[in-house]
Design an enzyme around this catalytic site. Structure first.
Site, PDB file in Angstrom:
ATOM      1  N   HIS A 201      92.332 -84.701  69.554  1.00 37.88           N
ATOM      2  CA  HIS A 201      93.543 -83.904  69.803  1.00 37.88           C
ATOM      3  C   HIS A 201      94.020 -84.029  71.266  1.00 37.88           C
ATOM      4  CE1 HIS A 201      90.645 -80.771  70.902  1.00 37.88           C
ATOM      5  NE2 HIS A 201      90.394 -80.445  69.662  1.00 37.88           N
ATOM      6  N   ASP A 259      93.721 -80.818  61.858  1.00 36.65           N
ATOM      7  CA  ASP A 259      92.843 -79.811  62.481  1.00 36.65           C
ATOM      8  C   ASP A 259      92.934 -78.496  61.712  1.00 36.65           C
ATOM      9  OD1 ASP A 259      90.923 -78.887  64.264  1.00 36.65           O
ATOM     10  OD2 ASP A 259      92.338 -78.423  65.855  1.00 36.65           O
TER      11      ASP A 259
HETATM   12 ZN    ZN Z   1      88.913 -79.141  69.048  1.00 37.66          ZN
END
Ligand code: ZN
Length: 368
Positions: A201, A259
């Site tokens: 990320h 995520d």
């Molecule tokens: Zn993370």
């Protein structure tokens, strides 16, 4: 033989044509400019970072990974890595005990585990448990690498012993991603020289780009050996950060990830991430102090958002969500529409909404 026609995602472009499936594999792919159907046919979406969904947290209930796998096709996702955030030792034991069942379950393919942590920087812990990060030692590392289902490990390269760990992981065929890190540019680059190939990320929970201190963000953006994970949910990254990433990396250097955590696919409310309470509204999942704790993004929305905000075509966004993650994991027969590849497909309307999802030549989701 099953046949579908539409605009096929071939080498990053949408090309009118037909695709035929034979059993679990793709038989033929035939470009044909006469095909007028505007539907898009792309390889199934592959998500490298899924903490849970549909009310289930994988750290707390690893035996229910298979349930989430049966729901994910409605989002166009045909394969994923269940992701376990930093945990104490006995929790990994439970995950490893139950993962063999998930690996052979129905629905989206479970490609293996993503261990996000616990060898992370305490100062960039995000929603991870500080206790688990501080307790992580060589004995735990030995246990983690002995589990064959582990496919991807996120670690902070500046932690003592990280370079040796990267060498061991790469030798075992595990993809190493750098994240939750305070690494300097130089520390990040040494880890890439050692074999790390991804940034987890990008922008979130890592050292930021400064003029004289390019940090992890600067290193990941300019090093072509590194593919960056991106969460295009409108919360984790500003649209300009997405566009900057596209300009630096190109579609070939970006893997979209969701995520997603337990609240994805559910109503707003209070959920949890590995026993830590998470407060979820219409757009985000946060700890009590406001820090982000995963997302409620799904992969089909990730593709649409990236096309809308990242200044890229839907074809490029689909490439980032299918071809690139498959390539990162070294999976030659996923993420691509070629004869002989596994027939995992997503069929989308022209605006990117999922109409059908196919896994191993079987339609597992069709919008009602
Ligand atoms: Zn993370």
């Amino acid at each position: 033989m099953i046949e579908r026609e539409g605009r096929l995602l071939l080498d990053g472009e949408l090309v009118p044509g037909r695709i035929a499936l034979d059993g679990e594999r793709i038989a033929t792919v035939t470009p044909d400019p006469a095909v007028a159907n505007e539907r898009i046919i792309a390889p199934g979406l592959i998500d490298l970072q899924v903490n849970g969904g549909y009310g289930i947290d994988f750290g707390e209930e690893p035996e229910r990974i298979s349930e989430v796998a049966t729901w994910l096709p409605e989002t166009g996702c045909t394969a994923f890595l269940p992701t376990i955030v930093s945990s104490l030792g006995d929790r990994y034991d439970r995950v490893f005990e139950t993962i063999p069942v998930a690996l052979t379950g129905a629905g989206a393919r479970v490609l293996g585990l993503h261990l996000e942590g616990p060898f992370l920087a305490p100062g960039k812990k995000g929603a991870h448990s500080l206790k688990a990060i501080e307790a992580a030692d060589d004995a735990l590392f030995a246990k983690l690498i002995s589990e064959p289902a582990v496919r991807l490990v996120t670690l902070a390269p500046e932690r003592p012993g990280s370079l040796e760990r990267i060498v061991e992981l790469v030798e075992r065929g595990v993809l190493v991603s750098l994240g939750h890190t305070e690494a300097t540019y130089e520390e990040f680059e040494t880890a890439v020289d050692t074999g790390a190939r991804m940034a987890t990320h990008l922008f979130n929970a890592m050292s930021q780009l400064g003029s004289r201190t390019p940090g992890a963000v600067g290193a990941a953006l300019v090093d072509d050996r590194v593919t960056v994970g991106l969460i295009p949910d409108g919360i984790h990254c500003h649209p300009a950060a997405l566009r900057l990433t596209v300009r630096a990396k190109g579609a070939d250097g970006i893997a979209l990830v969701s995520d997603m955590m337990a609240a994805a696919g559910m109503a707003p409310g209070t959920y949890s991430l590995n026993d830590i309470p998470v407060f979820v509204d219409e757009t985000s999942a946060r700890l009590k102090d406001g820090r982000l704790a995963g997302s409620i993004l799904t992969m089909d929305a990730a593709v649409r958002n990236m096309a809308a905000w990242g200044d890229v075509s839907l074809a490029s966004a689909l490439t980032m969500a299918s071809t690139i993650p498959a390539r990162l994991l070294g999976l030659a027969d996923l993420g691509t529409l070629v004869p002989g590849a596994l027939a995992d497909l997503v069929v989308l309307d022209g605006d990117g909404q999922v109409a059908e999802t196919w896994i191993a030549g079987t339609c597992v989701y069709a919008r009602g």
